[in-house]
Every structure is written in structure tokens, then in C-alpha cells.
Design a protein around this motif. Structure first.
Motif, short mmCIF file in Angstrom:
data_model
loop_
_atom_site.label_atom_id
_atom_site.label_comp_id
_atom_site.label_asym_id
_atom_site.label_seq_id
_atom_site.Cartn_x
_atom_site.Cartn_y
_atom_site.Cartn_z
N ALA A 32 49.86 38.37 44.23
CA ALA A 32 50.41 38.59 45.56
C ALA A 32 51.19 39.90 45.63
CB ALA A 32 51.31 37.43 45.96
N GLU A 33 51.94 40.21 44.59
CA GLU A 33 52.69 41.47 44.56
C GLU A 33 51.74 42.66 44.51
OE1 GLU A 33 56.53 41.43 42.15
OE2 GLU A 33 55.59 39.56 41.50
N LEU A 34 50.64 42.51 43.79
CA LEU A 34 49.65 43.58 43.72
C LEU A 34 49.02 43.80 45.09
CD1 LEU A 34 48.47 45.49 41.63
CD2 LEU A 34 46.77 43.74 41.06
N ALA A 35 48.72 42.71 45.80
CA ALA A 35 48.14 42.84 47.14
C ALA A 35 49.14 43.49 48.10
CB ALA A 35 47.74 41.46 47.66
N ARG A 62 40.53 48.48 49.71
CA ARG A 62 41.36 48.73 48.53
C ARG A 62 41.64 47.44 47.76
NH1 ARG A 62 45.20 52.97 48.60
NH2 ARG A 62 46.94 51.53 48.61
N SER A 63 41.91 46.37 48.49
CA SER A 63 42.27 45.12 47.82
C SER A 63 41.10 44.51 47.07
CB SER A 63 42.82 44.12 48.84
OG SER A 63 41.83 43.72 49.76
N THR A 64 39.87 44.70 47.55
CA THR A 64 38.73 44.12 46.86
C THR A 64 38.43 44.81 45.54
OG1 THR A 64 37.23 45.53 48.16
CG2 THR A 64 37.62 43.29 48.98
N LEU A 65 39.00 45.98 45.30
CA LEU A 65 38.82 46.63 44.01
C LEU A 65 39.42 45.79 42.88
CD1 LEU A 65 39.76 50.33 44.93
CD2 LEU A 65 37.46 49.39 44.56
N ILE A 66 40.47 45.02 43.17
CA ILE A 66 41.16 44.27 42.13
C ILE A 66 40.28 43.13 41.59
CG2 ILE A 66 43.23 42.97 41.52
CD1 ILE A 66 43.62 46.01 42.13
N LYS A 315 43.52 34.67 46.67
CA LYS A 315 42.58 33.75 46.01
C LYS A 315 41.80 34.50 44.94
CE LYS A 315 42.02 30.73 50.05
NZ LYS A 315 41.06 30.14 51.03
N TRP A 316 42.51 35.31 44.18
CA TRP A 316 41.86 36.14 43.17
C TRP A 316 41.81 35.50 41.79
CZ3 TRP A 316 44.87 41.32 44.38
CH2 TRP A 316 44.47 41.78 45.63
N SER A 317 42.40 34.33 41.61
CA SER A 317 42.59 33.75 40.28
C SER A 317 41.29 33.66 39.49
CB SER A 317 43.23 32.38 40.38
OG SER A 317 44.50 32.46 40.97
N GLU A 318 40.27 33.07 40.09
CA GLU A 318 39.01 32.86 39.38
C GLU A 318 38.38 34.18 38.96
OE1 GLU A 318 34.63 30.73 40.02
OE2 GLU A 318 36.25 30.42 41.47
N ALA A 319 38.38 35.15 39.87
CA ALA A 319 37.77 36.45 39.55
C ALA A 319 38.54 37.16 38.44
CB ALA A 319 37.73 37.32 40.80
N LEU A 320 39.87 37.12 38.50
CA LEU A 320 40.67 37.84 37.51
C LEU A 320 40.57 37.22 36.13
CD1 LEU A 320 43.82 38.53 39.70
CD2 LEU A 320 42.22 40.23 38.84
#
Length: 338
Positions: A32-35, A62-66, A315-320
Motif C-alpha cells: 500500500a505504501e508503494l502504491a 506506473r502501478s502495474t509495473l510493480i 491486491k498485489w500479494s499473489e503476484a509479488l
């Protein structure tokens, strides 16, 4: 030692900073802080009456790069996926650029208590500021801390280590703004996100921050009006609220979901006051918003809630957590070894 889920561990090194800044320390932060940092450091024009949701599309990109290219190891370190390492040079530059800006935002809030951070070019474009003709040498960001002082920051991103040329550029550009609104910045610094190889051959994300005292002979004054500064700061948030789905106005926050797997909110009282400024009641906006934040933003905030009265969830947990990065990255040594 395993880090908490969705928490990242990134070491920073700070050179020539004031004595109250630790020379090296661990920053632990969330997706969340990164976003949030990616959002506030964007440079798209923010006049909603002219540009609508332009900045929101820029932020989504930009956010989808993460989740596309960055991975979290079991100890909370951030590494690049194999796909990221195989990008062509221009794509690598784009990723490094976004990470450099985002980590500058995180370092600014975490270490220096910067509450508002904004791209210089975005403020200049929003309020029609003209710089010296032909001059491109100026820092990327300026902002205001919780104590009211101004900061100036230059952001860099590198896919490897930070070379001498980059360090020199950080020293030069971050001292190119001598005054912010007729006030000398409390601190001006360069900040680089990079992936240096350690003795084990691992490439973990780290941050190098530099705060030399030298000032450029041709440093410029940035004429900032505090009310216009706050108006420009929150306009992209209001544009995102207009853009998002499932708008919720219950409780203290106005919140929406964004297509890229992010939910964002802003204190309703701040939204209402900034909307009044957009309708013509600009005078006193800065003081009013500061007062609202001091009343409604506690010192100890839940995860995903920020000094500026906004919140983010991803909702980036699975991807990260995907293990699509080389075995050479696997590391069982403690993260505190630096």
C-alpha cells in the motif's frame, strides 16, 4: 527470518544528512505504501477542469509495473523478476525510473516525515510557472514536512549499482532549488533506488540517499503559494475518486476501487474542503487542511493510512509472491545482515 506477509524490507544508506537521520537503517513498508508513493510522485498534469482523469491513467500504468516485474522474497526483500531482467533497455529504464521515484517518496515520509511530496514539473504546469529559458537542471520533487518546513528531492533509479556519474548528478540537481516560496528548504537530498550485487551475488533493492551542503551557483527560486500547493497535491486524488468504481462515502473516508487492483480513499473532510477551493474558495486552504489532518490523523496509524489523510490497499500479494525469479536470488541468510 521471514517477514510479515505483504511487508517489504529495504535497507537505506544516508550520507551527509543531519545527525538525527541514521546513516543506515532498514525501512519496512507495505505494498500500500508503494502504491501511495507511486501515486503522489506522478508528474501528469493535474488541472481537472482541463485534463480530467489523465493522471489516473498514468498512475495505473506506473502501478502495474510493480506486480508485473517486482517480487518479494521470503525475508521481505524486493527483487526483479526474470522477465524484468529480460526487458529491453528502454523498458528497464522505465521500471527503474518508477522505482526511483516511489522509493524517494517512501524514504521522504518514513525517514524525514514529509507529509506532502509533489513533482516540481506538475506544480509548475498546474499553476503556470516559468523557469529560466533553456534550463532543465532542477530537482524532481519538493514537499512539506509535518513540522511545516520544505524539502527538495532528486530521484534516481538504477537496475544495478549507483555509479559515480549518478552520484554526481544527485548532488548537482537536488541543490538547484534555493528557495521554496521564499523559504530556504530545511533539507535537500538525492535519493536512488538500485539493485547492487552483494557478496553472495544477490541483487536486492536498496536506497542510497545523499545530502551534500553545496548549492548550485544558478539555483532557482520556486515560487510556491501554500494554498495552491495543497490544491495541486489533492487534485489527482479527487480525479481518482471520480474515476474509480464502487464509491463509498460512509465513515470518515471517501473510497473507490481502481481497475489495477487498488482501493484508495481520502478523508471526507479534506475532499469537501479541496472541492470548495476548486469552486473558488482557495484562500486558507493550506491552513484548513493542516488543521483537519492534525485533528483526524493519529500519530499511530493503521497500515495503509498516510500522513496526508489518504489510505491505500492493493491486491498485489499473489503476484509479488510468485517465484519467477532466478534461483541465484534464493537466500536463507538473515535480512538484518544488510
Amino acid at each position: 527470518m521471514a517477514a510479515q506477509q505483504d511487508q517489504f524490507n529495504v535497507w537505506y544508506t544516508a550520507t551527509k544528512f543531519p545527525s538525527d537521520v541514521r546513516p543506515t537503517d532498514l525501512m519496512t513498508f507495505s505494498a500500500a505504501e508503494l502504491a501511495h508513493a507511486l501515486f503522489v510522485t506522478g508528474r501528469a498534469p493535474e488541472d481537472r477542469s482541463k485534463h480530467g482523469v489523465t493522471s489516473v491513467y498514468e498512475w495505473i500504468h506506473r502501478s502495474t509495473l510493480i506486480p508485473a516485474y517486482i517480487r518479494r522474497t521470503s525475508d521481505g526483500s524486493l527483487v526483479r523478476s526474470d522477465l524484468a531482467r529480460e526487458l529491453d533497455q528502454s523498458e528497464k529504464v522505465s521500471l527503474s525510473y518508477a522505482l526511483g521515484q516511489a522509493l524517494t517518496g517512501i524514504f521522504s515520509e518514513r525517514v524525514l516525515s514529509v507529509r506532502f511530496l509533489m513533482h516540481v514539473d506538475r506544480y509548475a504546469a498546474r499553476h503556470g510557472l516559468a523557469f529560466v529559458p533553456g534550463s532543465r537542471r532542477r530537482a524532481d520533487f519538493f514537499g512539506q514536512t509535518t513540522s511545516g518546513g520544505w524539502v527538495v528531492a532528486e530521484a534516481k533509479g538504477r537496475s544495478g549499482d549507483v555509479d559515480l556519474k549518478t552520484k554526481r548528478a544527485m548532488r548537482d540537481q537536488k541543490r538547484t532549488i534555493s528557495l521554496v516560496g521564499r523559504e530556504k528548504p530545511d533539507i535537500a537530498y538525492g535519493c536512488a533506488a538500485h539493485f547492487p550485487k552483494d557478496i553472495y551475488g544477490r541483487e536486492r533493492l536498496k536506497v542510497l540517499a545523499i545530502d551534500p551542503v553545496e548549492e548550485e551557483p544558478e539555483a532557482i527560486e520556486l515560487p510556491v503559494d501554500p494554498d495552491k500547493f495543497i490544491q495541486a497535491y489533492y487534485e489527482p486524488f479527487l480525479a481518482a475518486l471520480d474515476f474509480g468504481d464502487s464509491r463509498d462515502t460512509q465513515g470518515d473516508f471517501v473510497s473507490v476501487s481502481i481497475d489495477s487492483g487498488i482501493r484508495m480513499g481520502v478523508l471526507r473532510s479534506v475532499v469537501d474542503r479541496v472541492e470548495l477551493a476548486h469552486e473558488g474558495r482557495l484562500r486558507g486552504l493550506h491552513n484548513d487542511v493542516i488543521q483537519l489532518l492534525e485533528q483526524q490523523v493519529p500519530a499511530e496509524r493503521p497500515g495503509g493510512y498516510f500522513l496526508d489523510g489518504t489510505h491505500m490497499a492493493t491486491k498485489w500479494s499473489e503476484a509479488l509472491r510468485r517465484e519467477d525469479w532466478s534461483e541465484s536470488y534464493i537466500d536463507e541468510t538473515p535480512w538484518w545482515s544488510g
